[in-house]
Design an enzyme around this catalytic site. Structure first.
Site, PDB file in Angstrom:
ATOM      1  N   LYS A 183       0.877  -1.175   0.000  1.00  0.00           N
ATOM      2  CA  LYS A 183       0.000   0.000   0.000  1.00  0.00           C
ATOM      3  C   LYS A 183       0.914   1.225   0.000  1.00  0.00           C
ATOM      4  O   LYS A 183       1.410   1.629   1.043  1.00  0.00           O
ATOM      5  CB  LYS A 183      -0.882  -0.038   1.252  1.00  0.00           C
ATOM      6  CG  LYS A 183      -2.207   0.695   1.170  1.00  0.00           C
ATOM      7  CD  LYS A 183      -2.091   2.172   0.886  1.00  0.00           C
ATOM      8  CE  LYS A 183      -1.517   2.962   2.032  1.00  0.00           C
ATOM      9  NZ  LYS A 183      -1.070   4.312   1.596  1.00  0.00           N
ATOM     10  N   GLU A 259       8.837   1.193  11.241  1.00  0.00           N
ATOM     11  CA  GLU A 259       9.945   2.137  11.008  1.00  0.00           C
ATOM     12  C   GLU A 259       9.313   3.517  11.056  1.00  0.00           C
ATOM     13  O   GLU A 259       8.635   3.924  10.118  1.00  0.00           O
ATOM     14  CB  GLU A 259      10.585   1.891   9.638  1.00  0.00           C
ATOM     15  CG  GLU A 259      11.271   0.535   9.497  1.00  0.00           C
ATOM     16  CD  GLU A 259      12.581   0.433  10.261  1.00  0.00           C
ATOM     17  OE1 GLU A 259      13.087   1.467  10.742  1.00  0.00           O
ATOM     18  OE2 GLU A 259      13.092  -0.689  10.392  1.00  0.00           O
ATOM     19  N   CYS A 293      13.798  10.293   7.237  1.00  0.00           N
ATOM     20  CA  CYS A 293      13.641  10.001   8.671  1.00  0.00           C
ATOM     21  C   CYS A 293      14.998  10.083   9.364  1.00  0.00           C
ATOM     22  O   CYS A 293      15.075  10.333  10.554  1.00  0.00           O
ATOM     23  CB  CYS A 293      13.056   8.611   8.849  1.00  0.00           C
ATOM     24  SG  CYS A 293      13.997   7.363   7.967  1.00  0.00           S
ATOM     25  N   GLU A 390      10.087  16.412  13.967  1.00  0.00           N
ATOM     26  CA  GLU A 390      10.745  16.267  12.668  1.00  0.00           C
ATOM     27  C   GLU A 390      10.484  17.502  11.824  1.00  0.00           C
ATOM     28  O   GLU A 390       9.325  17.875  11.630  1.00  0.00           O
ATOM     29  CB  GLU A 390      10.143  15.078  11.913  1.00  0.00           C
ATOM     30  CG  GLU A 390      10.587  13.740  12.388  1.00  0.00           C
ATOM     31  CD  GLU A 390      10.115  12.651  11.422  1.00  0.00           C
ATOM     32  OE1 GLU A 390       8.902  12.450  11.314  1.00  0.00           O
ATOM     33  OE2 GLU A 390      10.972  12.022  10.794  1.00  0.00           O
TER      34      GLU A 390
HETATM   35  P1  NAD Z   1       2.516   8.918   7.194  1.00  0.00           P
HETATM   36  O1  NAD Z   1       2.551   8.225   8.504  1.00  0.00           O
HETATM   37  O2  NAD Z   1       1.568  10.036   7.025  1.00  0.00           O
HETATM   38  O3  NAD Z   1       2.182   7.894   6.027  1.00  0.00           O
HETATM   39  C1  NAD Z   1       2.930   6.720   5.843  1.00  0.00           C
HETATM   40  C2  NAD Z   1       2.059   5.708   5.147  1.00  0.00           C
HETATM   41  O4  NAD Z   1       0.960   5.405   5.998  1.00  0.00           O
HETATM   42  C3  NAD Z   1       1.442   6.175   3.833  1.00  0.00           C
HETATM   43  O5  NAD Z   1       1.369   5.078   2.959  1.00  0.00           O
HETATM   44  C4  NAD Z   1       0.050   6.597   4.242  1.00  0.00           C
HETATM   45  O6  NAD Z   1      -0.877   6.498   3.194  1.00  0.00           O
HETATM   46  C5  NAD Z   1      -0.262   5.591   5.314  1.00  0.00           C
HETATM   47  N1  NAD Z   1      -1.252   6.019   6.293  1.00  0.00           N
HETATM   48  C6  NAD Z   1      -1.563   7.282   6.670  1.00  0.00           C
HETATM   49  N2  NAD Z   1      -2.548   7.252   7.589  1.00  0.00           N
HETATM   50  C7  NAD Z   1      -2.857   5.950   7.792  1.00  0.00           C
HETATM   51  C8  NAD Z   1      -3.779   5.270   8.631  1.00  0.00           C
HETATM   52  N3  NAD Z   1      -4.591   5.922   9.448  1.00  0.00           N
HETATM   53  N4  NAD Z   1      -3.817   3.925   8.588  1.00  0.00           N
HETATM   54  C9  NAD Z   1      -3.001   3.253   7.780  1.00  0.00           C
HETATM   55  N5  NAD Z   1      -2.093   3.826   6.959  1.00  0.00           N
HETATM   56  C10 NAD Z   1      -2.026   5.160   6.975  1.00  0.00           C
HETATM   57  O7  NAD Z   1       4.000   9.340   6.889  1.00  0.00           O
HETATM   58  P2  NAD Z   1       4.554  10.089   5.584  1.00  0.00           P
HETATM   59  O8  NAD Z   1       4.243  11.533   5.737  1.00  0.00           O
HETATM   60  O9  NAD Z   1       4.151   9.402   4.339  1.00  0.00           O
HETATM   61  O10 NAD Z   1       6.100   9.832   5.729  1.00  0.00           O
HETATM   62  C11 NAD Z   1       6.907  10.581   6.520  1.00  0.00           C
HETATM   63  C12 NAD Z   1       7.154   9.894   7.839  1.00  0.00           C
HETATM   64  O11 NAD Z   1       7.740   8.610   7.611  1.00  0.00           O
HETATM   65  C13 NAD Z   1       8.134  10.633   8.699  1.00  0.00           C
HETATM   66  O12 NAD Z   1       7.692  10.618  10.022  1.00  0.00           O
HETATM   67  C14 NAD Z   1       9.412   9.817   8.549  1.00  0.00           C
HETATM   68  O13 NAD Z   1      10.305   9.942   9.604  1.00  0.00           O
HETATM   69  C15 NAD Z   1       8.873   8.454   8.447  1.00  0.00           C
HETATM   70  N6  NAD Z   1       9.858   7.566   7.819  1.00  0.00           N
HETATM   71  C16 NAD Z   1      10.484   6.663   8.602  1.00  0.00           C
HETATM   72  C17 NAD Z   1      11.444   5.836   8.053  1.00  0.00           C
HETATM   73  C18 NAD Z   1      12.158   4.821   8.891  1.00  0.00           C
HETATM   74  O14 NAD Z   1      12.760   3.942   8.304  1.00  0.00           O
HETATM   75  N7  NAD Z   1      12.123   4.899  10.205  1.00  0.00           N
HETATM   76  C19 NAD Z   1      11.752   5.937   6.699  1.00  0.00           C
HETATM   77  C20 NAD Z   1      11.097   6.893   5.922  1.00  0.00           C
HETATM   78  C21 NAD Z   1      10.137   7.698   6.510  1.00  0.00           C
END
Ligand code: NAD
Length: 486
Positions: A183, A259, A293, A390
């Site tokens: 997804k 993650e 991240c 962040e």
């Molecule tokens: P996000 O949490 O908004 O979204 C991540 C994913 O989750 C997307 O696919 C989104 O569609 C989905 N999502 C959103 N709401 C959801 C819900 N209620 N239920 C299920 N899925 C849902 O994050 P983002 O803005 O896409 O990405 C940035 C974040 O990701 C930052 O916090 C960053 O630090 C983190 N990140 C972490 C790593 C790691 O390896 N630790 C790597 C990359 C990014």
């Protein structure tokens, strides 16, 4: 306005959902994908519904027994072909990511290399799934331990590394013998769809990899997680959403690899090699325009070298070219969307009001696209709001410290624990501080930790589990213990 994606990127991207080896339109309408550099629509893809998510789970469940029973060497060869195909199409993949995410071509090319490596690494790991046999010390029976694929895995990925976050999950899942539903993030589904087509071409059987893009991730992921046929959730995204998913996972006692967000400290001691520290800071902060991240979020610099460090960093940032990711001359692309830019601008405005000095940037330029200027802020108070969350943008706040204990207490004063960076010429101090830092990873005199062969992951509220290396494979395997008399 809509762009001709294939002529822009050099790759034909399917725009449907991939379910059980069929590309379908799904039941949820169309999801537009925006070019963040122009704010124009790049393409429209199928917008998956809860029913589509469940159909994908069904397809993955049906494909699981055969895939799990496929000899590891054959699974490995599929992954190896995927590596070769992706490497041979590196430039179109890079252009596709530059277009839908906004990152510079340089960052996008580096991501393709990194992402493809997960296919190669896990093609090598697939044939090294082992167990062990011991004799029970008291009873004398045999303790036979084997590893089995955990089962259908739902993989949820963010927009900031559209290829690597997907391959870092698909690689080990397929190596372990699991089938998956991917997804992708709603801002960047195109790379995920292109990857799915590539995996089909690499010979991955129908139903083993399914992809459902959607504008409503909450209900679609919830429906899949509630289905007892799903046995694994691997999520990369924000801590806020991660917490919510962990609560949902309790209902089916779903195995979770998380993650999550980071708030990386970048510590520069007075004895650091400043040339190396500036180079490391450029990578740790500006890779992906700060949208990582692992991005250095707080620069803790010893007071003896802070003025020089800040001036040199501002000089380097000031020479970066802001522009569309697809322009060859661009160093820093736009942020992914308007909401991200508003958040970055709010954090900078807030800290300027707290008495800090904006040395460079500090504004969104007056142009179309979600751009924000590379920004350096000096004399940031240790308690400023910008140090607590962040930033996810090209902004470097510098906080001064006077001794090692103070640097450590500042660095550890956060709910996050993904990665830290430490610069010192004193290796004993470097290792001592690395051990005391409450993060899953440390860059010691290095501004980059990501490596497909290394266990990537966080402690505290930055996550659970590891991706990459051998540890990444274990996330998709269950341990089976057979107590045997023979
Ligand atoms: P996000 O949490 O908004 O979204 C991540 C994913 O989750 C997307 O696919 C989104 O569609 C989905 N999502 C959103 N709401 C959801 C819900 N209620 N239920 C299920 N899925 C849902 O994050 P983002 O803005 O896409 O990405 C940035 C974040 O990701 C930052 O916090 C960053 O630090 C983190 N990140 C972490 C790593 C790691 O390896 N630790 C790597 C990359 C990014």
């Amino acid at each position: 306005m809509s762009t001709d994606l294939a002529s822009l990127t050099g790759i034909d991207v399917p725009t449907g959902l991939l379910i059980g080896g069929e590309w379908t339109n799904g039941g949820g309408g169309q999801l537009p994908v925006t070019d963040p550099a122009t704010e124009d629509t790049l393409a429209e893809v199928a917008d998956g519904s809860e029913q589509d998510g469940l159909a994908a789970v069904g397809a993955a469940y049906d494909a699981l027994p055969n895939w799990a029973a496929t000899p590891a060497r054959q699974r490995a060869e599929c992954l190896r072909r995927a590596f070769d195909l992706m490497t041979s199409r590196a430039e179109p993949f890079a252009r596709l990511m530059a277009a839908e995410n906004g990152k510079s071509l340089r960052d996008a090319r580096a991501e393709v290399t990194y992402a493809a490596e997960f296919f190669r690494w896990y093609s090598e790991e697939a044939v090294r799934i082992d167990g062990n046999l011991t004799t029970a010390p008291v009873a004398g029976n045999k303790i036979l331990v084997t590893r089995q694929p955990i089962g259908v895995s739902v993989l949820v990925t963010p927009w900031n590394f559209p290829a690597a976050m997907a391959t870092r999950k698909i690689g080990p899942a397929l190596a372990a013998g699991c089938s998956v539903v991917l997804k992708p993030a709603e801002d960047t589904p195109l790379t995920a769809l292109a990857l799915a087509a590539l995996l089909e071409e690499a010979g991955v059987p129908a139903g083993v990899v399914n992809v459902v893009s959607t504008s409503r991730p909450g209900p679609v992921v919830a429906a899949m997680m509630a289905d007892p046929r799903v046995r694994k959730l691997s999520f990369t995204g924000s801590t806020e959403v991660g917490r919510q998913l962990l609560r949902q996972a309790a209902d089916t006692v779903l195995s979770c690899s998380m993650e999550l967000g980071g708030n990386a400290p970048f510590i520069v001691f007075e004895d650091a090699d400043l040339d190396a520290a500036i180079e490391g800071a450029m990578i740790a902060k500006m890779r992906n325009g700060g949208e990582a991240c692992t991005a250095a979020n707080r620069f803790y610099v010893h007071e003896a070298v802070a003025a020089e460090f800040t001036a040199r960093l501002a000089d380097r940032f000031g020479r970066l070219t802001l522009g569309p990711g697809l322009d060859e001359s661009t160093d820093v692309g736009p942020l992914v969307n308007e909401a991200t830019r508003t958040k970055v601008a709010g954090l900078v405005d807030g800290v300027a009001g707290d008495g800090a000095k904006v040395v460079l940037g500090g504004q969104a330029p007056d142009r179309r696209g979600y751009f924000y200027q590379p920004t350096v802020i000096d004399q940031v108070p240790a308690t400023a709001a910008i140090t607590g969350q962040e930033i996810f943008g090209p902004v470097a706040p510098v906080i001064r410290f006077s001794d090692e204990q103070q640097a450590l207490s500042y660095a550890n004063n956060t709910e996050y624990g993904l990665v830290s960076y430490v610069y010192t010429r004193d290796l004993a101090r470097g290792l001592r501080v690395s051990e005391a830092l409450e993060t899953g990873m440390v860059g010691l005199n290095r501004g980059l930790v990501s490596d497909p062969a290394a266990p990537f992951g966080g402690v505290k509220q930055s996550g659970l589990g590891r991706e990459g290396g051998h540890d990444g494979l274990l996330e998709y395997l269950e341990t089976k213990y057979i107590a045997a008399d023979w």
